[in-house]
Enzyme design. Structure first.
Site, PDB file in Angstrom:
ATOM      1  N   CYS A 261       0.830  -1.211   0.000  1.00 26.62           N
ATOM      2  CA  CYS A 261       0.000   0.000   0.000  1.00 26.62           C
ATOM      3  C   CYS A 261       0.861   1.257   0.000  1.00 26.62           C
ATOM      4  O   CYS A 261       0.516   2.258  -0.633  1.00 26.62           O
ATOM      5  CB  CYS A 261      -0.931   0.004   1.208  1.00 26.62           C
ATOM      6  SG  CYS A 261      -2.316  -1.149   1.106  1.00 26.62           S
TER       7      CYS A 261
ATOM      8  N   CYS B  81      -8.088  -3.153  -4.068  1.00 26.43           N
ATOM      9  CA  CYS B  81      -7.406  -3.949  -5.085  1.00 26.43           C
ATOM     10  C   CYS B  81      -7.983  -5.366  -5.112  1.00 26.43           C
ATOM     11  O   CYS B  81      -8.351  -5.910  -4.073  1.00 26.43           O
ATOM     12  CB  CYS B  81      -5.910  -3.995  -4.792  1.00 26.43           C
ATOM     13  SG  CYS B  81      -5.093  -2.396  -4.928  1.00 26.43           S
TER      14      CYS B  81
ATOM     15  N   CYS C 242      -6.593  -8.021  -2.679  1.00 28.42           N
ATOM     16  CA  CYS C 242      -6.749  -7.849  -1.227  1.00 28.42           C
ATOM     17  C   CYS C 242      -8.206  -7.649  -0.800  1.00 28.42           C
ATOM     18  O   CYS C 242      -8.458  -7.266   0.345  1.00 28.42           O
ATOM     19  CB  CYS C 242      -5.932  -6.651  -0.745  1.00 28.42           C
ATOM     20  SG  CYS C 242      -4.148  -6.830  -0.952  1.00 28.42           S
TER      21      CYS C 242
ATOM     22  N   CYS D  96      -5.701   1.098   4.365  1.00 26.66           N
ATOM     23  CA  CYS D  96      -4.547   1.056   3.452  1.00 26.66           C
ATOM     24  C   CYS D  96      -3.442   1.986   3.939  1.00 26.66           C
ATOM     25  O   CYS D  96      -2.288   1.829   3.556  1.00 26.66           O
ATOM     26  CB  CYS D  96      -4.973   1.430   2.031  1.00 26.66           C
ATOM     27  SG  CYS D  96      -5.576   3.122   1.863  1.00 26.66           S
TER      28      CYS D  96
END
Length: 231
Positions: free
Chosen positions: A118, A200, A203, A226
């Site tokens: 991240c 994302c 994840c 994040c």
């Protein structure tokens, strides 16, 4: 103009608004072209984009493209561009390709060290982008998670050394969706497939049972943010 360097943090606590539109009107009057909306294209984004379009039709919008998003995220991005053609939408990227990241940190860094991933793919690009502005807008809501319960309409952002404005702080999940439906707004397709919070693809998983709205993010890790919104 209230800026990170010139505004005492205590002063921010004295500023309040009756509702989201009042907050946004103040923000664009205060900062003009020196404010940007960092958009993730989730449900809250659908609401904020519509509200902003009524105040600043050519507003500056930035999207952090990690190169790891769902295809549906790029699809809603294109829908938004069609609906709001005057918005100045800019995608920003890390300088490190996925191949370079794998070479330097090993394959699938997000599985072993999601914080580092991240940092590389989200935090650094936004940090560089926000150097151009005095303030930025975020779709954070108090009810999203415990880590967001204390946010206010206007916040001192110590991570990015700027002012962060959060017009939707008092909205609940039901109100977000009522607004989307009433105004027939485009929204991220994965919301209909059990994804209340979308990041994302590597994840993010669907939420099942009684999990909170962000429980599908970074499964098997002690991580709920994040890092963009944590000092």
């Amino acid at each position: 103009m209230l800026t990170y360097d010139s505004c005492p943090e205590e002063l921010l606590k004295t500023i309040s608004f009756k509702e989201s539109m009042e907050c946004l009107k103040w923000a664009y009057k205060e900062y003009g072209e020196e404010i940007v909306y960092a958009c993730s294209f989730g449900a809250e984004s659908s609401v904020l984009l519509h509200l902003i379009s009524k105040i600043k039709p050519n507003a500056r919008i930035t999207f952090i493209d990690t190169s790891l998003h769902f295809k549906e995220t790029y699809e809603i991005l294109n829908e938004v561009k069609e609906k709001y053609p005057d918005f100045q939408i800019n995608s920003i990227y890390t300088s490190m390709s996925l191949e370079d990241q794998a070479n330097q940190y090993g394959e699938n860094l997000w599985e072993r060290n999601p914080n580092q991933c991240c940092q590389i793919r989200k935090i650094e690009p936004l940090k560089n982008e926000l150097k151009k502005y005095k303030a930025w807008i975020s779709g954070l809501r108090k009810s999203q998670s415990e880590t967001r319960a204390n946010i206010e309409y206007i916040n001192m952002d110590h991570k990015f050394k700027t002012i962060k404005i959060c017009p939707l702080i008092h909205w609940n999940w039901e109100e977000v969706w009522m607004y989307i439906k009433v105004h027939d707004l485009p929204y991220h397709e994965l919301h209909d497939k059990g994804y209340p919070s979308i990041g994302c693809k590597v994840c993010t998983k669907p939420v099942t049972g009684d999990g909170d709205l962000r429980s599908g993010r970074w499964l098997n890790h002690q991580k709920t943010e994040c890092g963009l919104h944590m000092d």
